[in-house]
Design a protein around this motif. Structure first.
Motif, PDB file in Angstrom:
ATOM      1  N   UNK A 123       0.873  -1.165   0.000  1.00 27.90           N
ATOM      2  CA  UNK A 123       0.000   0.000   0.000  1.00 27.90           C
ATOM      3  C   UNK A 123       0.911   1.216   0.000  1.00 27.90           C
ATOM      4  N   UNK A 124       0.702   2.134  -0.959  1.00 28.17           N
ATOM      5  CA  UNK A 124       1.632   3.257  -1.085  1.00 28.17           C
ATOM      6  C   UNK A 124       0.936   4.519  -1.553  1.00 28.17           C
ATOM      7  N   UNK A 125       1.636   5.634  -1.388  1.00 24.50           N
ATOM      8  CA  UNK A 125       1.209   6.926  -1.923  1.00 24.50           C
ATOM      9  C   UNK A 125       2.066   7.213  -3.138  1.00 24.50           C
ATOM     10  N   UNK A 126       1.430   7.428  -4.291  1.00 24.67           N
ATOM     11  CA  UNK A 126       2.201   7.726  -5.490  1.00 24.67           C
ATOM     12  C   UNK A 126       2.652   9.194  -5.456  1.00 24.67           C
ATOM     13  N   UNK A 127       3.461   9.642  -6.426  1.00 20.63           N
ATOM     14  CA  UNK A 127       3.919  11.037  -6.410  1.00 20.63           C
ATOM     15  C   UNK A 127       2.792  12.071  -6.428  1.00 20.63           C
ATOM     16  N   UNK A 128       1.601  11.702  -6.913  1.00 25.05           N
ATOM     17  CA  UNK A 128       0.448  12.612  -6.901  1.00 25.05           C
ATOM     18  C   UNK A 128      -0.315  12.523  -5.580  1.00 25.05           C
ATOM     19  N   UNK A 129       0.248  11.788  -4.586  1.00 21.81           N
ATOM     20  CA  UNK A 129      -0.322  11.606  -3.249  1.00 21.81           C
ATOM     21  C   UNK A 129      -1.668  10.868  -3.265  1.00 21.81           C
ATOM     22  N   UNK A 130      -1.839   9.976  -4.232  1.00 21.18           N
ATOM     23  CA  UNK A 130      -3.011   9.104  -4.265  1.00 21.18           C
ATOM     24  C   UNK A 130      -2.626   7.763  -3.654  1.00 21.18           C
ATOM     25  N   UNK A 131      -3.501   7.242  -2.805  1.00 18.15           N
ATOM     26  CA  UNK A 131      -3.212   5.964  -2.162  1.00 18.15           C
ATOM     27  C   UNK A 131      -3.569   4.829  -3.117  1.00 18.15           C
ATOM     28  N   UNK A 132      -2.634   3.898  -3.255  1.00 19.38           N
ATOM     29  CA  UNK A 132      -2.825   2.762  -4.161  1.00 19.38           C
ATOM     30  C   UNK A 132      -2.400   1.476  -3.454  1.00 19.38           C
ATOM     31  N   UNK A 133      -2.947   0.369  -3.915  1.00 21.98           N
ATOM     32  CA  UNK A 133      -2.589  -0.945  -3.388  1.00 21.98           C
ATOM     33  C   UNK A 133      -2.262  -1.840  -4.577  1.00 21.98           C
ATOM     34  N   UNK A 134      -1.089  -2.490  -4.530  1.00 25.17           N
ATOM     35  CA  UNK A 134      -0.701  -3.411  -5.601  1.00 25.17           C
ATOM     36  C   UNK A 134      -0.157  -4.692  -4.977  1.00 25.17           C
TER      37      UNK A 134
END
Length: 145
Positions: A123-134
């Motif tokens: 679970x991470x925050x991408x450079x655009x500060x959107x939370x994503x799960x991969x």
């Protein structure tokens, strides 16, 4: 009978034929063994190609310390599962396999990936500060020099 013995002894001395077994000479010093990098190569043989370093994982490197939001990625190896999934240096990892990263150090995060199962859920925050799960599957990756 003594004459032939004396003649044989005198003849041995004059002709330099050893009459008795010669004493062994003093032992020579041991030759210095060549080091592996000094080992001579046989004619026609090529130098061995040094093996490339490989790791089994997803191909990321972490910052030394974390923030309350998580741990920043400092390295994403090219042609790794992480790079193919779109992870970039600067992404903030907040969870690895369901464990919060909050106050951990980089070695702990690497251990969570290394000691986990073959699939890693991030679970991470991408450079655009959107939370994503991969979910990434670990594989053998050649580390560039």
């Amino acid at each position: 009978m003594t004459v032939p013995f004396l003649l044989r002894s005198a003849a041995a001395l004059l002709l330099a034929v050893p009459a008795v077994q010669a004493l062994p000479m003093r032992a020579k010093r041991a030759e210095r063994l060549p080091r592996p990098e000094e080992t001579p190569i046989r004619p026609g043989a090529e130098k061995p190609v040094p093996s490339r370093k490989r790791i089994f994982g997803i191909g990321v490197g972490f910052d030394r310390s974390s923030t309350t939001a998580g741990m920043a990625l400092t390295i994403v190896l090219p042609d790794s599962p992480a790079a193919r999934a779109g992870l970039l240096p600067g992404c903030i990892i907040s969870e690895i396999n369901g464990e919060t990263i909050g106050t951990r150090i980089g070695e702990d995060c690497a251990r969570l990936i290394r000691d986990g199962a073959n699939k890693v859920r991030i679970k991470y925050l991408d450079p655009a500060m959107k939370e994503r799960v991969i979910t990434l599957e670990k594989e053998w990756i050649i580390v560039p020099e």
